[in-house]
Design a protein around this motif. Structure first.
Motif, PDB file in Angstrom:
ATOM      1  N   HIS A  70     -13.497  -4.099  -2.206  1.00 46.46           N
ATOM      2  CA  HIS A  70     -13.811  -5.212  -1.768  1.00 46.46           C
ATOM      3  C   HIS A  70     -12.527  -6.328  -2.252  1.00 46.46           C
ATOM      4  N   PHE A  71     -11.511  -6.663  -1.836  1.00 46.15           N
ATOM      5  CA  PHE A  71     -10.488  -7.291  -2.134  1.00 46.15           C
ATOM      6  C   PHE A  71     -10.783  -8.862  -2.115  1.00 46.15           C
ATOM      7  N   VAL A  72     -11.545  -9.172  -1.500  1.00 39.01           N
ATOM      8  CA  VAL A  72     -11.768 -10.887  -1.390  1.00 39.01           C
ATOM      9  C   VAL A  72     -12.726 -11.130  -2.539  1.00 39.01           C
ATOM     10  N   ILE A  95       0.226 -16.936  -6.878  1.00 37.52           N
ATOM     11  CA  ILE A  95      -0.303 -16.910  -5.504  1.00 37.52           C
ATOM     12  C   ILE A  95       0.571 -17.867  -4.672  1.00 37.52           C
ATOM     13  N   THR A  96       0.929 -18.787  -5.201  1.00 32.37           N
ATOM     14  CA  THR A  96       1.905 -20.015  -4.282  1.00 32.37           C
ATOM     15  C   THR A  96       3.037 -19.160  -3.830  1.00 32.37           C
ATOM     16  N   GLN A  97       3.693 -18.491  -4.696  1.00 29.80           N
ATOM     17  CA  GLN A  97       4.967 -17.980  -4.310  1.00 29.80           C
ATOM     18  C   GLN A  97       4.819 -17.009  -3.288  1.00 29.80           C
ATOM     19  N   TYR A  98       3.675 -16.114  -3.497  1.00 27.94           N
ATOM     20  CA  TYR A  98       3.221 -14.885  -2.646  1.00 27.94           C
ATOM     21  C   TYR A  98       3.170 -15.559  -0.984  1.00 27.94           C
ATOM     22  N   LEU A  99       2.434 -17.086  -0.998  1.00 28.32           N
ATOM     23  CA  LEU A  99       2.044 -17.254   0.082  1.00 28.32           C
ATOM     24  C   LEU A  99       3.188 -18.048   0.776  1.00 28.32           C
ATOM     25  N   ASN A 100       3.952 -18.713  -0.077  1.00 24.82           N
ATOM     26  CA  ASN A 100       5.312 -19.166   0.509  1.00 24.82           C
ATOM     27  C   ASN A 100       6.200 -18.295   1.360  1.00 24.82           C
ATOM     28  N   PHE A 101       6.090 -17.031   0.972  1.00 30.50           N
ATOM     29  CA  PHE A 101       6.953 -16.078   1.579  1.00 30.50           C
ATOM     30  C   PHE A 101       6.362 -15.667   3.093  1.00 30.50           C
ATOM     31  N   GLY A 102       5.081 -16.140   3.313  1.00 28.57           N
ATOM     32  CA  GLY A 102       4.389 -15.741   4.595  1.00 28.57           C
ATOM     33  C   GLY A 102       3.420 -14.580   4.448  1.00 28.57           C
ATOM     34  N   ASN A 103       3.126 -14.528   3.230  1.00 31.24           N
ATOM     35  CA  ASN A 103       2.202 -13.203   2.996  1.00 31.24           C
ATOM     36  C   ASN A 103       1.016 -13.740   3.008  1.00 31.24           C
ATOM     37  N   ARG A 104       0.016 -12.974   3.223  1.00 31.77           N
ATOM     38  CA  ARG A 104      -1.555 -13.508   3.337  1.00 31.77           C
ATOM     39  C   ARG A 104      -2.436 -12.399   2.549  1.00 31.77           C
ATOM     40  N   SER A 105      -2.123 -11.180   2.348  1.00 32.13           N
ATOM     41  CA  SER A 105      -2.912 -10.083   1.967  1.00 32.13           C
ATOM     42  C   SER A 105      -3.235 -10.124   0.593  1.00 32.13           C
ATOM     43  N   ILE A 106      -4.460 -10.118   0.247  1.00 34.98           N
ATOM     44  CA  ILE A 106      -4.909 -10.191  -1.033  1.00 34.98           C
ATOM     45  C   ILE A 106      -4.368  -8.853  -1.667  1.00 34.98           C
ATOM     46  N   LYS A 107      -4.881  -7.791  -0.832  1.00 32.96           N
ATOM     47  CA  LYS A 107      -4.526  -6.359  -1.318  1.00 32.96           C
ATOM     48  C   LYS A 107      -2.812  -6.302  -1.797  1.00 32.96           C
ATOM     49  N   GLY A 108      -2.246  -7.031  -0.542  1.00 33.48           N
ATOM     50  CA  GLY A 108      -0.738  -6.809  -0.894  1.00 33.48           C
ATOM     51  C   GLY A 108      -0.323  -7.496  -2.181  1.00 33.48           C
ATOM     52  N   TRP A 109      -0.767  -8.508  -2.315  1.00 31.28           N
ATOM     53  CA  TRP A 109      -0.397  -9.432  -3.508  1.00 31.28           C
ATOM     54  C   TRP A 109      -0.644  -8.701  -4.803  1.00 31.28           C
ATOM     55  N   LEU A 110      -2.067  -8.101  -5.019  1.00 24.84           N
ATOM     56  CA  LEU A 110      -2.285  -7.298  -6.221  1.00 24.84           C
ATOM     57  C   LEU A 110      -1.609  -5.649  -6.077  1.00 24.84           C
ATOM     58  N   THR A 111      -0.999  -5.493  -5.301  1.00 24.31           N
ATOM     59  CA  THR A 111      -0.383  -4.068  -5.361  1.00 24.31           C
ATOM     60  C   THR A 111       0.689  -3.941  -6.501  1.00 24.31           C
ATOM     61  N   PRO A 112       1.716  -4.915  -6.712  1.00 26.07           N
ATOM     62  CA  PRO A 112       2.649  -4.842  -7.798  1.00 26.07           C
ATOM     63  C   PRO A 112       1.692  -5.250  -9.100  1.00 26.07           C
ATOM     64  N   ARG A 113       0.583  -5.470  -9.175  1.00 32.47           N
ATOM     65  CA  ARG A 113      -0.291  -5.619 -10.326  1.00 32.47           C
ATOM     66  C   ARG A 113      -1.361  -4.644 -10.632  1.00 32.47           C
ATOM     67  N   SER A 114      -1.054  -3.593  -9.839  1.00 34.41           N
ATOM     68  CA  SER A 114      -1.984  -2.320  -9.774  1.00 34.41           C
ATOM     69  C   SER A 114      -2.245  -1.892 -11.578  1.00 34.41           C
TER      70      SER A 114
END
Length: 209
Positions: A146-148, A160-179
């Motif tokens: 449950h990624f939320v 988080i701010t940098q990720y959102l500034n690029f138009g991204n929204r997915s929590i799972k996508g944000w965490l993928t490089p941090r697996s």
């Protein structure tokens, strides 16, 4: 407070559009004749007091974008997304992090919980609070992640701010490089992996029946 537990902040995520609920604010949908926001807050308040003591200040924040006066009546800070439109739960998390910085809160770790899961695992806060200081936590119930439901170090706001500034929204996508830094956290309360009712996620009117 047990020495092993960090100072935590708790974010109730109630800022979504509720599209699958017909556009209603899910926090005020009734489950077992009680608004879900009331059920979630009550369960988490009980857990927090058990861990930190009844006299401890309760660092709860409600992320909401509608019915603000109703949420404010619950006597906790209500933070709306700073980004226009409904940009998803990560935008709500970003806004609460910003509010925490403005208020100079001494928070080591932020723990999130979605308002549409009214049956809170009994050891949720303790398990999420114990994630190591440099790691990310994602709740897992049975075979589902449950990624939320997150446990986050307090210093990740710029990421988080940098990720959102690029138009991204997915929590799972944000965490993928941090697996390699992510831990999957489960309840130790003795519930079977097959007991899916132990972690309900209510997304449609039929789920409330």
């Amino acid at each position: 407070m047990p020495s092993s537990l960090p100072n935590i902040g708790i974010i109730i995520l109630a800022g979504g559009e509720g599209k699958r609920m017909g556009g209603v604010d899910k926090g005020w949908c009734l489950y077992q004749e009680t608004p879900m926001i009331v059920q979630v807050l009550g369960a988490l308040e009980t857990q927090y007091q058990s861990l930190y003591g009844e006299d401890a200040s309760r660092p709860f924040f409600i992320s909401a974008n509608r019915n603000l006066s109703d949420y404010q009546a619950l006597d906790y800070p209500v933070i709306s997304d700073k980004r226009p439109g409904f940009c998803g739960p990560l935008s709500g998390i970003e806004s609460v992090f910003n509010a925490g910085q403005v208020r100079a809160l001494k928070i080591d770790r932020w723990i999130t919980y979605p308002v549409d899961s009214p049956i809170v695992p009994q050891d949720y806060l303790e398990r999420m609070a114990l994630v190591k200081s440099d790691r990310f936590g994602v709740w897992r119930a049975g075979s589902r992640s449950h990624f939320v439901n997150l446990s986050l170090p307090s210093g990740v706001l710029p990421e988080i701010t940098q990720y959102l500034n690029f138009g991204n929204r997915s929590i799972k996508g944000w965490l993928t490089p941090r697996s390699q830094q992510t831990d999957f956290v489960s309840s130790l309360s003795g519930l079977s992996d097959d007991q899916t009712s132990s972690f309900l996620n209510l997304n449609s009117p039929s789920d409330l029946a």
